[in-house]
Motif scaffolding. Structure first.
Motif, PDB file in Angstrom:
ATOM      1  N   GLU A 152       0.832  -1.201   0.000  1.00  0.00           N
ATOM      2  CA  GLU A 152       0.000   0.000   0.000  1.00  0.00           C
ATOM      3  C   GLU A 152       0.871   1.256   0.000  1.00  0.00           C
ATOM      4  OE1 GLU A 152      -2.779   0.295   3.222  1.00  0.00           O
ATOM      5  OE2 GLU A 152      -3.422   2.313   2.637  1.00  0.00           O
ATOM      6  N   ASP A 153       1.929   1.244   0.807  1.00  0.00           N
ATOM      7  CA  ASP A 153       2.815   2.403   0.852  1.00  0.00           C
ATOM      8  C   ASP A 153       3.580   2.583  -0.456  1.00  0.00           C
ATOM      9  OD1 ASP A 153       1.946   2.775   3.383  1.00  0.00           O
ATOM     10  OD2 ASP A 153       3.902   2.515   4.375  1.00  0.00           O
ATOM     11  N   VAL A 154       3.893   1.461  -1.136  1.00  0.00           N
ATOM     12  CA  VAL A 154       4.576   1.566  -2.426  1.00  0.00           C
ATOM     13  C   VAL A 154       3.722   2.394  -3.386  1.00  0.00           C
ATOM     14  CG1 VAL A 154       5.250   0.277  -4.481  1.00  0.00           C
ATOM     15  CG2 VAL A 154       5.931  -0.552  -2.223  1.00  0.00           C
ATOM     16  N   VAL A 155       2.434   2.068  -3.467  1.00  0.00           N
ATOM     17  CA  VAL A 155       1.553   2.786  -4.395  1.00  0.00           C
ATOM     18  C   VAL A 155       1.455   4.259  -3.995  1.00  0.00           C
ATOM     19  CG1 VAL A 155      -0.767   2.920  -5.369  1.00  0.00           C
ATOM     20  CG2 VAL A 155       0.230   0.680  -4.836  1.00  0.00           C
ATOM     21  N   GLY A 156       1.147   4.489  -2.724  1.00  0.00           N
ATOM     22  CA  GLY A 156       0.897   5.861  -2.278  1.00  0.00           C
ATOM     23  C   GLY A 156       2.127   6.738  -2.303  1.00  0.00           C
ATOM     24  N   LEU A 157       3.271   6.173  -1.898  1.00  0.00           N
ATOM     25  CA  LEU A 157       4.497   6.982  -1.895  1.00  0.00           C
ATOM     26  C   LEU A 157       5.035   7.183  -3.316  1.00  0.00           C
ATOM     27  CD1 LEU A 157       6.325   5.657   1.304  1.00  0.00           C
ATOM     28  CD2 LEU A 157       5.258   7.888   0.985  1.00  0.00           C
ATOM     29  N   MET A 158       4.818   6.196  -4.214  1.00  0.00           N
ATOM     30  CA  MET A 158       5.207   6.393  -5.611  1.00  0.00           C
ATOM     31  C   MET A 158       4.404   7.569  -6.192  1.00  0.00           C
ATOM     32  SD  MET A 158       7.065   5.572  -8.211  1.00  0.00           S
ATOM     33  CE  MET A 158       7.731   3.905  -8.148  1.00  0.00           C
ATOM     34  N   ALA A 159       3.097   7.606  -5.890  1.00  0.00           N
ATOM     35  CA  ALA A 159       2.279   8.720  -6.385  1.00  0.00           C
ATOM     36  C   ALA A 159       2.792  10.046  -5.820  1.00  0.00           C
ATOM     37  CB  ALA A 159       0.818   8.500  -5.989  1.00  0.00           C
ATOM     38  N   ALA A 160       3.098  10.052  -4.529  1.00  0.00           N
ATOM     39  CA  ALA A 160       3.589  11.292  -3.906  1.00  0.00           C
ATOM     40  C   ALA A 160       4.923  11.703  -4.516  1.00  0.00           C
ATOM     41  CB  ALA A 160       3.732  11.089  -2.399  1.00  0.00           C
ATOM     42  N   ALA A 161       5.787  10.723  -4.802  1.00  0.00           N
ATOM     43  CA  ALA A 161       7.104  11.032  -5.364  1.00  0.00           C
ATOM     44  C   ALA A 161       6.964  11.604  -6.771  1.00  0.00           C
ATOM     45  CB  ALA A 161       7.969   9.775  -5.381  1.00  0.00           C
ATOM     46  N   ILE A 162       6.079  11.006  -7.572  1.00  0.00           N
ATOM     47  CA  ILE A 162       5.897  11.474  -8.952  1.00  0.00           C
ATOM     48  C   ILE A 162       5.280  12.882  -8.949  1.00  0.00           C
ATOM     49  CG2 ILE A 162       4.553  11.085 -11.053  1.00  0.00           C
ATOM     50  CD1 ILE A 162       4.988   8.043 -10.574  1.00  0.00           C
ATOM     51  N   ARG A 163       4.382  13.142  -7.996  1.00  0.00           N
ATOM     52  CA  ARG A 163       3.739  14.462  -7.955  1.00  0.00           C
ATOM     53  C   ARG A 163       4.647  15.530  -7.359  1.00  0.00           C
ATOM     54  NH1 ARG A 163      -2.668  13.208  -6.891  1.00  0.00           N
ATOM     55  NH2 ARG A 163      -2.694  11.298  -8.134  1.00  0.00           N
ATOM     56  N   ASP A 164       5.720  15.125  -6.721  1.00  0.00           N
ATOM     57  CA  ASP A 164       6.632  16.104  -6.121  1.00  0.00           C
ATOM     58  C   ASP A 164       7.440  16.789  -7.221  1.00  0.00           C
ATOM     59  OD1 ASP A 164       7.724  16.572  -3.099  1.00  0.00           O
ATOM     60  OD2 ASP A 164       9.294  16.946  -4.583  1.00  0.00           O
ATOM     61  N   ASP A 165       7.700  18.070  -7.049  1.00  0.00           N
ATOM     62  CA  ASP A 165       8.404  18.830  -8.083  1.00  0.00           C
ATOM     63  C   ASP A 165       9.921  18.706  -7.982  1.00  0.00           C
ATOM     64  OD1 ASP A 165       6.183  19.702  -9.430  1.00  0.00           O
ATOM     65  OD2 ASP A 165       5.938  21.499  -8.200  1.00  0.00           O
ATOM     66  N   ASP A 166      10.420  17.930  -7.067  1.00  0.00           N
ATOM     67  CA  ASP A 166      11.867  17.800  -6.896  1.00  0.00           C
ATOM     68  C   ASP A 166      12.288  16.334  -7.010  1.00  0.00           C
ATOM     69  OD1 ASP A 166      12.843  20.501  -6.403  1.00  0.00           O
ATOM     70  OD2 ASP A 166      11.463  20.448  -4.698  1.00  0.00           O
ATOM     71  N   PRO A 167      13.597  16.099  -7.200  1.00  0.00           N
ATOM     72  CA  PRO A 167      14.059  14.719  -7.368  1.00  0.00           C
ATOM     73  C   PRO A 167      13.852  13.872  -6.116  1.00  0.00           C
ATOM     74  CG  PRO A 167      15.854  16.295  -7.750  1.00  0.00           C
ATOM     75  CD  PRO A 167      14.665  17.084  -7.358  1.00  0.00           C
TER      76      PRO A 167
END
Lengths: 325, 401
Positions: A152-167
């Motif tokens: 569950e965290d993989v999905v949610g944190l991947m989404a958060a990482a992709i939506r983040d404007d920084d590396p």
């Protein structure tokens, strides 16, 4: 709600964001036709086609150079470094280019870029394919670093990482790829910089990351059977760090243990121990103790690798001894 | 006696750190004639950098002490001599030149059980206390030397301190002085002490029965944010505390976590509900905050807004905070509600002239400030504990102002 493996959750998280935003694309060795060497990108080529899911030559510098350029032009790439150990061959692009672009352009250029990578040991891959490199990355200003421990965290944190404007360096633990967990239906969007209390407790705080989370939880249950009630926190995000959850727990329990899949020298737990001694000194009821690997390369022999990695037993024994002395 | 006798091994002041030139003998752990094992601690020394134990360089008998306790000598100076080998009565007599003061040698084991050395002298520094234990003891006025630890190896645990704090003998009630009157515009006192036998009616508890309990009040001042204290909100039908009031309430909630002895007995450090009350045009309004210590200022403000209910706070809270709303009243002395051991009343913030430190020289500033009146039951809460709590509230409030 469905049972999903950690590896399938990676593909689901990327697919969720690729459906939402056509600027998101995936580049890396064997991520397209083969579905990833760890099968973390299965189905993405079929759904999104070869212009958005791109196989690359075996060149980490080329992968990250292409991803950095794509991010500069307004795309939101996800690049894969197959084994996190191989960051060592493209570290200039990560440290001197990607991490510093926002700063050196005075904020004019940001890099909305995720570098996903297979990280960690336990699979008998040997010294050059088993390292946990969060420590390398968190030392560089300009990089965010996350390591999920559940599907569950993989999905949610991947989404958060992709939506983040920084590396963001997105560390997938190789030893967890086959693990399963319940994942809610629908889009999942998590937040970077948030830790999760996996098990509440009052006698001590155990911080863990990646594959050390299930081991810390198992150790906590063993300790509970011996009358010690310990709290297990899944740190999840090293940069940014959820100091409120972590230090709040330490202030409450008075004891702090870290369980780290890396050598003790300059491991992430050292930074948190330093923070705790600054912020929670008068709440501490005993020394902070870190449970890590020894200062050696990870061996490939089964028995040796098992010996050096923190185990349920070694975690429980160390904590029990500390709480009773 | 002189050192250097054949076969003896000299014990010297060790070099503990590159810059340390000398050390002081704190305490001899062995007496002349006593058997000593190899590497067994012989004495304790103190240097500029560390205190340490000096181990015996050999197994045998402590033959001679050259440097006595509290004497300071250079690094390398001979402190004692150890005669190697198993102890014998003859050796002891030769070494000391005096009859042995200890029982006969055969009753002694060559290497004393470690328990002998670990039993601390009365009030000695053998037991180390954790920072948490020291803070709790300091805040609650508990003397650690008086406690028997229940932790591993006799260690004093935080629970031991809290138990002792709860069972502390009541202090003598301070002799009653003239009841405090409410000055309309007296010069603000930084911290003043007042004892009162006749509590003044409180805005929040004007209907409470006059129990006539003795209590003591300490008054301080805090800077508060230049934001709304108590005022109207679109989301509430009555005036509710604004973010300035939430900041001081959060300071109290945070301080209570560190000073659980100020909570009603049985409330528990985490479980104590915090009652907040304030007056409105139509009477008293209140709010019960659970787990308030976990909240930041924004969280406190939201909960106060959402939980505001007409009437006095329900009984059972661990602590009560009252917010005055009258700029003519400097501070108010209120009795702790039944079952509670202390209460705080914050005065209405007003702008005050204060002397501040401006780069080392005194300067004058205009600050938004409130009084903080902490009333407590002197039988349950020591003056030291109350003062420590009050200081913590002020410190936390200032960090938010």
């Amino acid at each position: 709600m469905a049972q999903l493996t950690y590896r399938d959750a990676v593909a689901r998280g990327i697919a969720q964001e690729m459906r939402r935003d056509e600027r998101v694309l995936l580049v890396g060795e064997d991520v397209a036709g083969a579905g990833g060497v760890f099968k973390t990108t299965v189905g993405l080529l079929d759904e999104f086609g070869p212009t958005r899911v791109v196989d690359t030559p075996i060149s980490e510098q080329a992968i990250l150079g292409a991803a950095m350029g794509a991010a500069m032009t307004g795309l939101r790439p996800v690049a894969e470094i197959m084994f996190s150990d191989f960051f060592a061959v493209c570290w200039d692009i990560v440290v001197n280019q990607i991490a510093k672009t926002r700063y050196m352009t005075g904020g004019q250029v940001s890099l909305p870029l995720v570098i996903k990578t297979g990280n960690g040991g336990g699979l008998r891959f040997g010294a050059q394919h088993s390292q946990s490199i969060e420590n390398w990355a968190m030392a560089i200003p300009g990089l965010k670093v996350v390591t999920p421990s559940t599907p569950e965290d993989v999905v949610g944190l991947m989404a958060a990482a992709i939506r983040d404007d920084d590396p963001v360096i997105f560390c997938e633990h190789k030893g967890l790829y086959a693990s399963k967990g319940e994942v809610p239906d629908g889009d999942i969007i998590d937040s970077l910089g948030t830790a999760k209390v996996r098990r509440p407790g009052r006698d001590a705080t155990i911080l863990s990351l990646g594959m050390m989370v299930p081991r810390a939880l198992a150790a906590a249950e063993a300790l509970a059977a011996r009358g010690m009630d310990v709290e297990v926190i899944d740190v999840r995000s090293l940069v940014p760090l959820d100091t409120q959850t972590i230090l709040g727990s330490v202030s409450r329990t008075g004891r702090l243990f870290t369980v780290e899949e890396n050598p003790q020298l300059l491991g992430w737990g050292a930074e948190i121990a330093s923070l705790a001694s600054d912020e929670c000194f008068w709440d501490l009821d005993g020394p902070i103790q870190r449970i890590t690997t020894p200062h050696i390369p990870l061996p490939s022999a089964d028995s040796l690798e098992d010996l050096v990695m923190p185990s349920e037993e070694s975690i429980a024994t160390t904590i029990e001894k500390a709480l009773q002395s | 006696m002189t050192g250097g006798r054949e076969g003896r091994v000299a014990v010297t002041m060790p070099q503990l750190g590159e810059t340390v030139a000398e050390g002081t003998v704190l305490r001899w752990l062995k007496q002349v004639g006593e058997a000593v094992a190899d590497q067994e601690p012989l004495l304790e020394i103190s240097t500029d950098k560390v205190d340490a134990e000096v181990p015996s360089p050999a197994a045998g008998v402590l033959a001679e002490i050259v440097v006595g306790e509290d004497e300071t000598v250079d690094v390398g100076t001979v402190l004692a001599h150890v005669a190697p080998g198993a102890p014998s009565p003859g050796q002891r007599a030769e070494a000391t030149g005096a009859p042995p003061v200890e029982p006969a040698a055969e009753e002694r084991s060559p290497s004393p059980p470690s328990g002998e050395r670990s039993s601390p002298p009365a009030g000695g520094p053998r037991h180390r206390h954790s920072p948490r234990v020291r803070r709790l003891a300091h805040d609650s006025g508990v003397d650690l030397a008086s406690l028997t630890g229940t932790g591993p190896a006799g260690r004093v645990t935080p629970d031991d301190v809290e138990r002792a704090a709860r069972h502390a003998a009541p202090e003598p009630v301070p002799s009653p002085e003239a009841p405090v009157s409410v000055p309309t515009r007296a010069a603000p006192q930084r911290v003043s002490t007042a004892a009162a036998t006749e509590p003044l009616p409180s805005l929040a508890r004007s209907s409470a029965p006059a129990a006539n309990r003795a209590f003591r009040t300490l008054v301080a001042e805090v800077d508060v944010p230049a934001a709304q204290w108590v005022g109207s909100s679109d989301q509430a039908s009555v005036p509710v505390p604004g973010s300035a009031a939430a900041a001081v309430v959060a300071a109290v909630a945070g301080a209570l976590r560190s000073h659980p002895s100020l909570l009603a007995p049985g409330a528990g450090a985490d479980a104590g509900d915090l009652a907040v009350s304030w007056s409105t045009g139509s009477g008293t309004t209140s709010c019960l905050l659970s787990q308030a210590g976990e909240l930041n200022v924004g969280g406190v403000a939201q909960r106060l807004l959402a939980g505001a209910t007409a009437g006095e706070p329900p009984p059972g809270a661990g602590f009560t905070v009252s917010l005055l709303q009258d700029t003519d009243v400097l501070f108010e002395v209120a009795e702790p509600p039944p079952g509670q051991v202390a209460t705080i009343v914050f005065g209405t913030p007003t702008r005050r002239v204060v002397v501040v430190d401006a780069d080392g020289s005194p300067g004058i500033a205009i600050r938004q400030r409130s009084s903080v009146a902490l009333s407590h039951d002197p039988g349950t809460v020591s003056r030291e504990a109350a003062l420590a709590f009050l200081r913590d509230v002020v410190r936390r409030a200032h960090s938010r102002a």
